[in-house]
Design an enzyme around this catalytic site. Structure first.
Site, PDB file in Angstrom:
ATOM      1  N   ASP A  53       1.303  40.032 -62.352  1.00 46.38           N
ATOM      2  CA  ASP A  53       2.398  40.672 -63.118  1.00 46.38           C
ATOM      3  C   ASP A  53       2.841  39.820 -64.308  1.00 46.38           C
ATOM      4  O   ASP A  53       2.957  40.309 -65.427  1.00 46.38           O
ATOM      5  CB  ASP A  53       3.583  41.101 -62.220  1.00 46.38           C
ATOM      6  N   SER A 162      13.162  40.925 -50.111  1.00 49.28           N
ATOM      7  CA  SER A 162      14.540  41.233 -49.694  1.00 49.28           C
ATOM      8  C   SER A 162      15.485  41.027 -50.874  1.00 49.28           C
ATOM      9  O   SER A 162      16.485  41.742 -51.003  1.00 49.28           O
ATOM     10  CB  SER A 162      14.949  40.346 -48.519  1.00 49.28           C
ATOM     11  N   GLU A 195      17.040  37.559 -61.227  1.00 55.28           N
ATOM     12  CA  GLU A 195      16.166  36.669 -60.457  1.00 55.28           C
ATOM     13  C   GLU A 195      15.749  35.452 -61.304  1.00 55.28           C
ATOM     14  O   GLU A 195      15.807  34.316 -60.859  1.00 55.28           O
ATOM     15  CB  GLU A 195      14.934  37.470 -60.026  1.00 55.28           C
ATOM     16  N   ASP A 207       8.232  43.190 -58.107  1.00 56.25           N
ATOM     17  CA  ASP A 207       9.037  43.512 -56.924  1.00 56.25           C
ATOM     18  C   ASP A 207      10.097  44.559 -57.249  1.00 56.25           C
ATOM     19  O   ASP A 207      10.285  45.536 -56.525  1.00 56.25           O
ATOM     20  CB  ASP A 207       9.716  42.249 -56.379  1.00 56.25           C
TER      21      ASP A 207
HETATM   22  C1  GLA Z   1       6.550  37.220 -56.068  1.00 60.21           C
HETATM   23  C2  GLA Z   1       7.139  37.537 -57.429  1.00 60.21           C
HETATM   24  C3  GLA Z   1       6.377  38.661 -58.128  1.00 60.21           C
HETATM   25  C4  GLA Z   1       4.881  38.387 -58.145  1.00 60.21           C
HETATM   26  C5  GLA Z   1       4.396  37.973 -56.747  1.00 60.21           C
HETATM   27  C6  GLA Z   1       2.965  37.554 -56.758  1.00 60.21           C
HETATM   28  O1  GLA Z   1       6.728  38.301 -55.211  1.00 60.21           O
HETATM   29  O2  GLA Z   1       8.493  37.914 -57.292  1.00 60.21           O
HETATM   30  O3  GLA Z   1       6.871  38.824 -59.438  1.00 60.21           O
HETATM   31  O4  GLA Z   1       4.545  37.426 -59.109  1.00 60.21           O
HETATM   32  O5  GLA Z   1       5.167  36.923 -56.203  1.00 60.21           O
HETATM   33  O6  GLA Z   1       2.131  38.619 -57.024  1.00 60.21           O
END
Ligand code: GLA
Length: 420
Positions: A53, A162, A195, A207
């Site tokens: 991502d 979460s 975040e 996410d």
């Molecule tokens: C975490 C991060 C996401 C992504 C994943 C790995 O979940 O929050 O943005 O980078 O790791 O794919």
């Protein structure tokens, strides 16, 4: 294939009358007032496309049937007052004084979202949210205060987002309360800003996108460069297949250490190869990358480049043949994360190996790595065998007993709260 999600806003079918009554009573007890409504957003499991991502690549996560609920009420004193079922603490801050510096602990997630909605920071990758929220205090509008109570059944620290669930549930609640009119994609960005800048984890957009845009029985195919999304039918029930999550109980923290180091390696590789992001490169570029990069950086970049290919191939195979066809891609993704990206741990490798040995269609670790969960795509009939085998293998290795549960691909955040 691409479609707009902006108009969806179904009421929350996951909120049973019992849970609604319980959450309302808890809100009233802790805030001494009646709530206006309840909003919710789910955690996620990533089917495939890991660490792609923030490299402007492809991801294919789905929202799960575990959700965070936000009960919101009105205040007229300009204060944000926040409580949760996972702590006795009551956090109170004046919205006029809300800055990332004053936020810490669990309340940084909801209050970070409030701050992001009001102040609009910049993303870790320097990009602005797609649609700027309106009604900021900079524009001279005084935001109304609020009381907020959080409840969540997304396991914490299991790599099932979460935190994104809490961020997205808060984002949809405040978006409606403050009448901001942000789209779902813009609210996903708001969650990411919270975040990145408040919690301090340099994570990507996956996410929050899964939590906002998920659809029942489907995964969210997201191109993190164009931000175009489409729903991809998973067809699990039709094929009698399930996704088993194995939570290894090995805790991870993306605000420190490995995650940021992997991101830095990818950025270094892109710089050396003179591209904006690793998305610009394909497997055909690998020979010349091997020449230009040190071995470790090369392997980090190779994971991203091959993983992008695997995501696209997974989408194609799901459409053409269904979930039975994607096992090899899930397995290959795990090998790439274990050997090239080096984000697995022995517990994740064991869960994946045992699942594969006992007849899973495919298995891989899921999420950011360094702990958290693995997933196994498995036929319903074979699942009990896998569960027993994994528990036995963990006991044999004297690893902590993992949590095993099936997840259902589910709808994303509710844009409209359930009125109380
Ligand atoms: C975490 C991060 C996401 C992504 C994943 C790995 O979940 O929050 O943005 O980078 O790791 O794919």
């Amino acid at each position: 294939m691409s479609e707009s999600y902006e108009t969806s806003g179904a009421m929350d079918a996951t909120l049973s009358p019992e849970l609604a009554a319980e959450l309302t009573a808890e809100f009233t007890r802790r805030h001494e007032s009646e709530p206006l409504g309840i909003w919710s957003a789910p955690g996620r499991v990533n089917l495939i496309g890991e660490h792609t991502d923030y490299n402007s690549g492809f991801v294919l996560p789905f929202a799960i049937d575990r959700r965070a609920y936000v009960v919101l009420g009105w205040r007229d004193d300009g204060l944000a007052r926040v409580t949760s079922t996972f702590s006795d603490e009551v956090v109170e801050v004046s919205l006029a004084e809300l800055t990332p510096e004053v936020l810490e602990g669990w309340s940084a997630y909801p209050l970070g979202v409030a701050w992001a909605l009001l102040a609009r920071g910049t993303l870790a990758d320097g990009r602005e949210p797609a649609v700027p929220p309106v009604g900021t205090s900079a524009a001279g509008l005084e935001p109304r205060g609020f009381a907020l109570h959080i409840h969540s059944d997304v396991p914490i620290g299991a790599g099932l987002s979460s935190s994104a669930a809490i961020e997205c549930a808060t984002a949809v609640a405040l978006n409606e309360y403050w009448v901001l009119g942000n789209s779902q994609k813009a609210l996903a960005r708001i969650g990411q800003i919270a975040e990145n800048q408040v919690v301090g984890a340099p994570t990507g957009i996956m996410d929050q996108s899964a939590s906002m845009l998920g659809r029942r029985d489907s995964a969210v195919f997201l191109d993190c460069r164009s931000m175009e999304t489409s729903s991809v039918a998973l067809g699990l029930a039709a094929h009698d297949d399930e996704i088993l999550v194995i939570d290894t109980k090995v805790s991870h923290d993306h605000a420190t250490g490995g995650y940021a180091a992997r991101r830095a390696s990818c950025e270094l590789a892109a710089r050396v190869m003179k591209v904006d992001s690793l998305r610009e490169l394909t497997p055909a570029d690998l020979p010349r990358m091997r020449e230009a990069l040190d071995d470790e950086t090369f392997r980090r970049a190779r994971h991203i480049i091959t993983e992008n290919d695997r995501v696209e191939e997974t989408v194609r195979l799901l459409g053409a043949e269904g979930p039975q066809a994607i096992g090899g891609l899930l397995d290959a993704s795990h090998v790439s994360m274990r050997d090239d990206f080096e984000i697995s741990v022995p517990q994740l490798d064991l869960a994946v190996e045992v699942a594969q040995r006992l007849g899973a269609i495919g298995a891989r670790m899921t999420g950011g790595g360094f702990g958290g969960s693995a997933l196994a795509l498995v036929s319903r009939a074979r699942r009990p065998l896998l569960e027993a085998g994994i528990l036995e293998a963990f006991a044999l290795h004297q690893f902590e007993k993992p949590d095993l549960f099936v997840v259902q691909p589910s709808d994303g955040a509710t844009m409209k709260g359930e009125p109380r």
